[in-house]
Motif scaffolding. Structure first.
Motif, PDB file in Angstrom:
ATOM      1  N   LEU A 144      40.731  40.949  52.187  1.00 39.45           N
ATOM      2  CA  LEU A 144      39.296  41.067  51.915  1.00 39.45           C
ATOM      3  C   LEU A 144      38.975  40.635  50.485  1.00 39.45           C
ATOM      4  CD1 LEU A 144      38.511  44.477  53.669  1.00 39.45           C
ATOM      5  CD2 LEU A 144      37.758  42.189  54.388  1.00 39.45           C
ATOM      6  N   ALA A 145      39.856  40.972  49.546  1.00 42.31           N
ATOM      7  CA  ALA A 145      39.623  40.604  48.151  1.00 42.31           C
ATOM      8  C   ALA A 145      39.581  39.086  47.979  1.00 42.31           C
ATOM      9  CB  ALA A 145      40.714  41.199  47.254  1.00 42.31           C
ATOM     10  N   ALA A 146      40.397  38.386  48.743  1.00 44.15           N
ATOM     11  CA  ALA A 146      40.402  36.928  48.668  1.00 44.15           C
ATOM     12  C   ALA A 146      39.057  36.340  49.076  1.00 44.15           C
ATOM     13  CB  ALA A 146      41.516  36.357  49.550  1.00 44.15           C
ATOM     14  N   ASP A 147      38.333  37.064  49.882  1.00 44.69           N
ATOM     15  CA  ASP A 147      37.024  36.602  50.353  1.00 44.69           C
ATOM     16  C   ASP A 147      35.883  37.121  49.478  1.00 44.69           C
ATOM     17  OD1 ASP A 147      35.204  35.393  52.326  1.00 44.69           O
ATOM     18  OD2 ASP A 147      34.713  37.470  52.842  1.00 44.69           O
ATOM     19  N   ARG A 148      36.056  38.317  48.895  1.00 45.27           N
ATOM     20  CA  ARG A 148      34.927  38.994  48.245  1.00 45.27           C
ATOM     21  C   ARG A 148      35.055  39.148  46.738  1.00 45.27           C
ATOM     22  NH1 ARG A 148      34.646  43.978  52.696  1.00 45.27           N
ATOM     23  NH2 ARG A 148      34.073  42.674  54.495  1.00 45.27           N
ATOM     24  N   ARG A 149      36.167  38.766  46.142  1.00 41.69           N
ATOM     25  CA  ARG A 149      36.402  39.027  44.718  1.00 41.69           C
ATOM     26  C   ARG A 149      35.358  38.335  43.841  1.00 41.69           C
ATOM     27  NH1 ARG A 149      36.279  34.323  42.552  1.00 41.69           N
ATOM     28  NH2 ARG A 149      37.806  32.714  43.013  1.00 41.69           N
ATOM     29  N   THR A 150      35.146  38.928  42.679  1.00 39.24           N
ATOM     30  CA  THR A 150      34.276  38.342  41.670  1.00 39.24           C
ATOM     31  C   THR A 150      35.122  37.926  40.470  1.00 39.24           C
ATOM     32  OG1 THR A 150      33.880  40.449  40.539  1.00 39.24           O
ATOM     33  CG2 THR A 150      32.412  39.894  42.376  1.00 39.24           C
ATOM     34  N   ASP A 151      34.502  37.224  39.545  1.00 42.81           N
ATOM     35  CA  ASP A 151      35.218  36.841  38.327  1.00 42.81           C
ATOM     36  C   ASP A 151      35.641  38.080  37.543  1.00 42.81           C
ATOM     37  OD1 ASP A 151      34.922  34.188  38.951  1.00 42.81           O
ATOM     38  OD2 ASP A 151      33.188  33.865  37.636  1.00 42.81           O
ATOM     39  N   GLU A 152      34.802  39.125  37.593  1.00 43.68           N
ATOM     40  CA  GLU A 152      35.130  40.370  36.893  1.00 43.68           C
ATOM     41  C   GLU A 152      36.364  41.029  37.496  1.00 43.68           C
ATOM     42  OE1 GLU A 152      32.119  39.498  37.910  1.00 43.68           O
ATOM     43  OE2 GLU A 152      31.154  39.156  35.958  1.00 43.68           O
ATOM     44  N   ASP A 153      36.474  40.965  38.826  1.00 48.65           N
ATOM     45  CA  ASP A 153      37.665  41.518  39.492  1.00 48.65           C
ATOM     46  C   ASP A 153      38.923  40.786  39.029  1.00 48.65           C
ATOM     47  OD1 ASP A 153      36.222  43.350  41.132  1.00 48.65           O
ATOM     48  OD2 ASP A 153      35.769  41.737  42.542  1.00 48.65           O
ATOM     49  N   LEU A 154      38.840  39.474  39.002  1.00 53.52           N
ATOM     50  CA  LEU A 154      39.997  38.676  38.583  1.00 53.52           C
ATOM     51  C   LEU A 154      40.378  38.993  37.145  1.00 53.52           C
ATOM     52  CD1 LEU A 154      38.979  35.216  40.115  1.00 53.52           C
ATOM     53  CD2 LEU A 154      40.630  36.849  41.044  1.00 53.52           C
ATOM     54  N   GLU A 155      39.385  39.212  36.309  1.00 50.12           N
ATOM     55  CA  GLU A 155      39.659  39.514  34.906  1.00 50.12           C
ATOM     56  C   GLU A 155      40.363  40.859  34.767  1.00 50.12           C
ATOM     57  OE1 GLU A 155      40.192  39.032  31.037  1.00 50.12           O
ATOM     58  OE2 GLU A 155      39.450  37.512  32.441  1.00 50.12           O
ATOM     59  N   GLU A 182      42.412  34.579  43.825  1.00 51.32           N
ATOM     60  CA  GLU A 182      41.527  33.671  43.083  1.00 51.32           C
ATOM     61  C   GLU A 182      41.234  32.412  43.891  1.00 51.32           C
ATOM     62  OE1 GLU A 182      41.130  31.992  38.538  1.00 51.32           O
ATOM     63  OE2 GLU A 182      43.144  32.369  39.357  1.00 51.32           O
ATOM     64  N   ASN A 183      42.230  31.915  44.615  1.00 54.63           N
ATOM     65  CA  ASN A 183      42.080  30.694  45.417  1.00 54.63           C
ATOM     66  C   ASN A 183      41.471  30.958  46.790  1.00 54.63           C
ATOM     67  OD1 ASN A 183      43.216  29.103  43.392  1.00 54.63           O
ATOM     68  ND2 ASN A 183      45.298  29.434  44.148  1.00 54.63           N
ATOM     69  N   ARG A 184      41.093  32.218  47.015  1.00 54.28           N
ATOM     70  CA  ARG A 184      40.485  32.629  48.299  1.00 54.28           C
ATOM     71  C   ARG A 184      41.388  32.243  49.474  1.00 54.28           C
ATOM     72  NH1 ARG A 184      35.610  34.596  46.958  1.00 54.28           N
ATOM     73  NH2 ARG A 184      34.496  33.683  45.184  1.00 54.28           N
ATOM     74  N   ALA A 185      42.661  32.629  49.338  1.00 48.45           N
ATOM     75  CA  ALA A 185      43.661  32.313  50.359  1.00 48.45           C
ATOM     76  C   ALA A 185      44.258  33.618  50.890  1.00 48.45           C
ATOM     77  CB  ALA A 185      44.745  31.422  49.778  1.00 48.45           C
ATOM     78  N   HIS A 224      46.764  47.337  41.187  1.00 50.56           N
ATOM     79  CA  HIS A 224      46.528  47.464  42.619  1.00 50.56           C
ATOM     80  C   HIS A 224      45.177  48.121  42.918  1.00 50.56           C
ATOM     81  CE1 HIS A 224      50.424  45.937  43.900  1.00 50.56           C
ATOM     82  NE2 HIS A 224      50.958  46.598  42.895  1.00 50.56           N
ATOM     83  N   SER A 225      44.716  48.980  42.013  1.00 50.38           N
ATOM     84  CA  SER A 225      43.383  49.557  42.155  1.00 50.38           C
ATOM     85  C   SER A 225      42.317  48.473  42.005  1.00 50.38           C
ATOM     86  CB  SER A 225      43.168  50.655  41.108  1.00 50.38           C
ATOM     87  OG  SER A 225      41.867  51.195  41.209  1.00 50.38           O
ATOM     88  N   ALA A 226      42.548  47.540  41.095  1.00 51.03           N
ATOM     89  CA  ALA A 226      41.610  46.432  40.912  1.00 51.03           C
ATOM     90  C   ALA A 226      41.546  45.561  42.166  1.00 51.03           C
ATOM     91  CB  ALA A 226      42.020  45.591  39.700  1.00 51.03           C
TER      92      ALA A 226
END
Length: 251
Positions: free
Chosen positions: A128-139, A221-224, A166-168
């Protein structure tokens, strides 16, 4: 809606043993079923005591139980009283993780079960994170990784950063229930990490685990999603190889 509480309590039968605990459980049920909404004031201690035919002290003890669980808060003054609170994600996570830790410490839950639950929960989270992550999440994930590369930090700091990473990931999944469950399991795992061998904290293995975190991050990050799940599986398998095997009695 407050006036409906007596009707909703019509079938409630109070037994003599632990009256305060029974009333707390019943009030918790009324709150969770929507009789009182977050922000609404509960009836006074006197009204609740009369409704349940108990002393005010018994009601006060029941309300303290709910306050400790984060379900109500007390406000002093003329406009005060006891108000329904919406439990925070942090409170729910803490409560769940403490329950898991207690059961793991006393035997019903094994470290292997915690790891198994973690794997299945986090597979969903990374996808789900690969589909919904934001730049803030990646940071947030990247910051945890960067800080972890400092080999001078303590074992406790290393484990804390692992949980934060892992919480992020769980937060990036944008599913509050998964976030609560995943973070709670990781916190519980932190208390079970006495099963990690000393080899897990050697520089070579620490850096390899961090590189695996980076692989998870890059896939997200690569939405994979498939790559993220594969990277997670590799990481879990590696960390499992560094654990002390449970005895048959523990398994």
């Amino acid at each position: 809606m407050t006036a409906d509480w007596k009707a909703a309590s019509a079938s409630f039968v109070l037994r003599h043993h632990d009256a305060a605990g029974q009333i707390a459980t019943h009030l918790r049920h009324l709150i969770s079923s929507g009789v009182w909404q977050p922000g609404e004031r509960l009836p006074s201690e006197a009204e609740l005591a009369a409704g349940f035919s108990v002393a005010r002290g018994t009601v006060r003890e029941a309300l303290k139980n709910l306050s400790a669980a984060g379900m109500v808060r007390s406000v002093r003054g003329n406009t005060g009283g006891t108000f329904v609170s919406l439990p925070t994600v942090a409170r729910l996570t803490e409560t769940l993780s403490e329950s898991i830790r207690m059961r793991q410490a006393s035997g019903p839950i094994t470290v292997s079960e915690i790891d198994e639950a973690r794997l299945h929960l986090e597979r969903s989270c990374v996808a789900l994170a690969a589909d919904r992550r934001t730049d803030e999440d990646l940071e947030r994930m990247r910051e945890c990784i960067d800080r972890s590369r400092d080999l001078s930090i303590s074992k406790a700091e290393r484990l804390e950063l692992d949980t934060m990473f892992h919480s992020a990931v769980a937060t990036a999944a944008r599913n509050e229930i998964l976030d609560i469950a995943m973070t709670a399991v990781h916190i519980a795992r932190g208390f079970a990490d006495s099963t990690l061998t000393e080899a897990a904290f050697e520089p070579e293995h620490r850096l390899h685990a961090i590189d695996q975190h980076m692989a998870i991050l890059e896939a997200i990050e690569n939405r994979a999603p498939a790559s993220a799940i594969k990277a997670l599986d590799d990481h879990v398998k590696f960390m499992h190889s560094l654990r002390i095997e449970e005895s048959p009695e523990d398994a």
